[in-house]
Every structure is written in C-alpha cells, then in structure tokens.
Design an enzyme around this catalytic site. Structure first.
Site, short mmCIF file in Angstrom:
data_model
loop_
_atom_site.label_atom_id
_atom_site.label_comp_id
_atom_site.label_asym_id
_atom_site.label_seq_id
_atom_site.Cartn_x
_atom_site.Cartn_y
_atom_site.Cartn_z
N ARG A 1 0.83 -1.21 0.00
CA ARG A 1 0.00 0.00 0.00
C ARG A 1 0.87 1.27 0.00
O ARG A 1 0.53 2.27 -0.64
CB ARG A 1 -0.91 -0.03 1.23
N HIS B 1 0.39 4.55 -2.40
CA HIS B 1 0.11 5.90 -1.88
C HIS B 1 1.24 6.87 -2.23
O HIS B 1 1.01 8.07 -2.32
CB HIS B 1 -0.14 5.87 -0.37
N ASN C 1 -3.53 8.52 4.68
CA ASN C 1 -2.20 8.03 5.01
C ASN C 1 -2.00 7.72 6.49
O ASN C 1 -0.98 7.18 6.89
CB ASN C 1 -1.12 9.02 4.53
N HIS D 1 -5.91 -5.75 -2.62
CA HIS D 1 -6.73 -5.98 -1.42
C HIS D 1 -6.96 -7.47 -1.17
O HIS D 1 -7.81 -7.83 -0.36
CB HIS D 1 -8.06 -5.23 -1.54
C1 HEM Z 1 -8.77 1.55 -6.24
C2 HEM Z 1 -8.65 2.46 -5.31
C3 HEM Z 1 -8.27 2.13 -3.90
C4 HEM Z 1 -8.91 2.54 -2.79
C5 HEM Z 1 -10.14 3.43 -2.71
C6 HEM Z 1 -8.22 1.97 -1.66
C7 HEM Z 1 -8.57 2.17 -0.34
C8 HEM Z 1 -8.07 1.45 0.72
C9 HEM Z 1 -8.55 1.54 2.07
C10 HEM Z 1 -9.68 2.45 2.56
C11 HEM Z 1 -7.83 0.65 2.82
C12 HEM Z 1 -8.01 0.35 4.31
C13 HEM Z 1 -7.28 1.35 5.17
C14 HEM Z 1 -7.59 1.10 6.63
O1 HEM Z 1 -8.75 1.25 7.00
O2 HEM Z 1 -6.66 0.79 7.40
C15 HEM Z 1 -6.88 0.02 1.95
C16 HEM Z 1 -5.98 -0.93 2.34
C17 HEM Z 1 -5.03 -1.46 1.50
N1 HEM Z 1 -4.79 -1.08 0.19
FE1 HEM Z 1 -5.99 0.01 -0.96
N2 HEM Z 1 -7.18 1.23 -2.10
C18 HEM Z 1 -7.14 1.30 -3.47
C19 HEM Z 1 -6.21 0.74 -4.30
C20 HEM Z 1 -5.08 0.08 -3.87
C21 HEM Z 1 -3.94 -0.25 -4.68
C22 HEM Z 1 -3.80 0.15 -6.14
C23 HEM Z 1 -3.06 -0.92 -3.89
C24 HEM Z 1 -1.70 -1.46 -4.23
C25 HEM Z 1 -1.31 -1.78 -5.43
C26 HEM Z 1 -3.67 -1.03 -2.58
C27 HEM Z 1 -3.14 -1.72 -1.51
C28 HEM Z 1 -3.75 -1.83 -0.28
C29 HEM Z 1 -3.32 -2.76 0.75
C30 HEM Z 1 -2.25 -3.83 0.59
C31 HEM Z 1 -4.12 -2.52 1.87
C32 HEM Z 1 -4.02 -3.20 3.24
C33 HEM Z 1 -3.06 -2.37 4.10
C34 HEM Z 1 -2.78 -2.93 5.48
O3 HEM Z 1 -3.11 -4.09 5.79
O4 HEM Z 1 -2.22 -2.15 6.27
N3 HEM Z 1 -4.87 -0.38 -2.58
N4 HEM Z 1 -7.04 0.54 0.67
#
Ligand code: HEM
Length: 309
Positions: free
Chosen positions: A46, A50, A77, A175
């Site tokens: 992530r 970002h 962030n 995800h």
């Molecule tokens: C398509 C648009 C995207 C949105 C709206 C989005 C939004 C989010 C949100 C809201 C979370 C949870 C944050 C939390 O509550 O702690 C999250 C987690 C995550 N996102 Fe996305 N995301 C997107 C695309 C991506 C992309 C492109 C990647 C990487 C290539 C990514 C990788 C991750 C990962 C791995 C997590 C888990 C993080 C953790 O376990 O700490 N996301 N994302």
C-alpha cells in the site's frame, strides 16, 4: 531539461554496475522484517501505491512531517504502515552503496517483494527513480481515491495517472492481502445513505458478521479485506467481490460495471492464477512509472525521511 536532450528512462537492472546485488540485499532484509511481522507485507504494498499517486513514485510520502502538513498527515495516510521497514532496508543498502539507490526504488522493490512473499507473482521491477523533496498534505487528499468511490470515480483517479480502467480493476486486487479499519467501511453497515440504513449490495449475513466486530464508533478494530484468504495473494479478493463480501465500497462497486464486473468474474475462475498474476505484474510496472523523477531530476538522500537541500 535542455531541448533535444533525451529524458532518462526507468530500466531493468539500473544498479547492475553502481550497486550490484542491491535487489538481493533488499529482499533478504525484508525476509527478516516480514518474518517478525507478516502484516507488513500489505503495509509495504500500500505504501508504494500511496507514494506513486501523489507526485509520482518519488518517495515523497516518506518525508517526515513538518507542521502536520506533509503527505503523511493526510487522512488516508494515517493508516499507512511500513515507514520504519523502508528506512531499515535503506540503511542496509546505504552501508554497501552510499548515496546510490533511491528510496523510491527501494519502495518499488519492497512492494514487489511483499507480493512475492505472499505467494503472489514474482516480477522484475524497473529502477532508476530518484527522490522528490516536496511533500504536501493537500496533494495527497486530492490524488488518493476515496474508499466509497464508484467505478466511474475510481477510473478517473487512475486515468489522471495514465493508468487504465483495467489497471484499476487489476491493482484493486492488492486488497487480496491486508486489512481495513472499521471506519473505512462502517458507513456501509450503519448509515449508507444518511438514513441509518445498510448498503443493500452487501451480503446480509456477511454484514452481520462485520457488525458484530465493528460496532458504531469502533475506530480501532480491523477486518481482512479478503475474508476468504486474508494473507495469501490469490484470487480470493475477486471471489469476495463477486460474492458481495467486499469491505470497501470501491471494491464492491467493481461488480456493478459491465467491464470491470466481467473481469472480476473471469478472475474468480482463474484457478491456476496465471492470467491474474501476469496482469497484476504488468499493472504494478505501469503504476511504478507514474510521475517518476529520473536522470538528474530529484535526489538520492541518505535517509528517506529527511530531505537534503
Ligand atoms: C482503487 C482504489 C483504492 C482505494 C479506494 C483503496 C482504499 C483502501 C482503504 C480504505 C484501505 C483500508 C485502510 C484502513 O482502514 O486501514 C486500503 C488498504 C489497502 N490497500 Fe488500498 N485502495 C485502493 C487501491 C489500492 C492499490 C492500487 C493498492 C496497491 C497496489 C492497494 C493496496 C492496499 C493494501 C495492501 C491494503 C491493506 C493495508 C494494510 O493491511 O495495512 N490499494 N485501501
């Protein structure tokens, strides 16, 4: 850049002569870091996303906060994790090749290794990025997509970065690992339209399970983004989306659009994961090219968090 001068490009093996073996150093350091905390794999995947979406993949997200107005301080962030892991890897790399390898490249390698160590595809990363020295909270708020955006909105956020709708539906599958805090999806459980209602597209039995943990006002708990196979990089994410068991509105919406919905369904049947893995590698490389600084632009700094004049 002077007229007629060729713009430096990213390339495979950029550090082959200037820091041979750097990718092995990064991977072996991360192996240790991930064995202490497996959840950091998702964190580092992530982190790269970002970083890339705000001023390009230039490690600007790593820069320490000044007056609480840095990228790091922007709301999306606040749940980003893994800054210390990147600094630890950078320190290891600096010990062998001082001031040669950018933090932005280390972040791209780390995202790749996070996927690899989660049983996902192994792909080569392009390198040659340099680090930016501007970090601005407002830019992060404008460029990072909202968790409740529909396909049209999400596609627009990606298009601005020269990424396609296909890149969007493919990269959303990051995800397949990691977690979201209740706050990132509780609106779908309790107040979807502002009327105390639930998102009708959410599987009711699944919503009940979520609500048992995510009581109103719970800001601390997390739930897996892919409840089927939470720590394994596979097509469980697409199966969750197809079964209306995605946590985030942005993920849930993918099934509603004819094009992204077709891709989601196709991937649920990609049993050997060949197509999904090949697509994911291509889209990660595409994302890794967003807004990069190369050649003599930007800088290589000793510590990712501290910018040098
Ligand atoms: C398509 C648009 C995207 C949105 C709206 C989005 C939004 C989010 C949100 C809201 C979370 C949870 C944050 C939390 O509550 O702690 C999250 C987690 C995550 N996102 Fe996305 N995301 C997107 C695309 C991506 C992309 C492109 C990647 C990487 C290539 C990514 C990788 C991750 C990962 C791995 C997590 C888990 C993080 C953790 O376990 O700490 N996301 N994302």
């Amino acid at each position: 850049m002077a007229a007629g001068e060729a713009r430096a490009q990213l390339q495979y093996g950029f550090y082959n002569t200037s820091c041979p073996g750097v990718e092995e150093v990064v991977r072996s350091e991360l192996k240790g870091i991930f064995s202490n905390d497996t959840t950091l794999r998702a964190g580092l995947l992530r982190l790269h996303f970002h970083d890339c979406f705000v001023r390009g993949c230039d490690a600007s997200l790593m820069l320490n906060s000044h007056n609480a107005t840095a990228e790091k301080d922007a709301d999306p962030n606040l749940t980003v994790r893994g800054y210390e892991a990147i600094e630890a890897v950078k320190a290891k790399v600096e010990a062998t090749c001082p001031l040669v390898v950018s933090c932005a490249d280390i972040m791209a390698m780390a995202a790749r290794d996070a996927v690899y160590f989660s049983d996902g595809p192994e792909y080569e990363v392009e390198t040659g990025r340099r680090d930016g020295n501007v970090s601005n909270m407002a830019e992060a708020l404008t460029n990072l997509p909202p968790s409740d955006g529909n396909v049209t909105v999400m596609t627009q956020y990606f298009a601005v970065k020269n990424l396609t709708m296909k890149d969007m539906v493919v990269l959303s599958a990051a995800h397949t690992i990691g977690v979201a805090h209740c706050t990132s999806f509780s609106k779908r459980l309790y107040n979807f339209t502002g009327d105390g209602d639930q998102d009708p597209s959410l599987d009711p039995a699944f919503a009940k399970q979520l609500a048992a943990v995510c009581k109103p006002g719970n800001v601390a708990s997390v739930e897996p983004l892919d409840a089927l196979t939470p720590v394994k990089f596979d097509n469980g994410y697409y199966k969750s989306v197809a079964a209306h068991q995605a946590l985030l509105g942005s993920d849930a919406g993918l099934i509603d659009d004819s094009l992204t919905g077709a891709y989601v369904r196709l991937m649920t049947n990609d049993t050997n994961l060949d197509t999904f893995f090949a697509d994911f590698a291509v889209s990660m490389i595409n994302m890794g090219r967003v807004g990069v600084l190369t050649g003599t632009d930007g800088q290589i700094r000793p510590t990712c968090g501290i910018y040098v004049d």
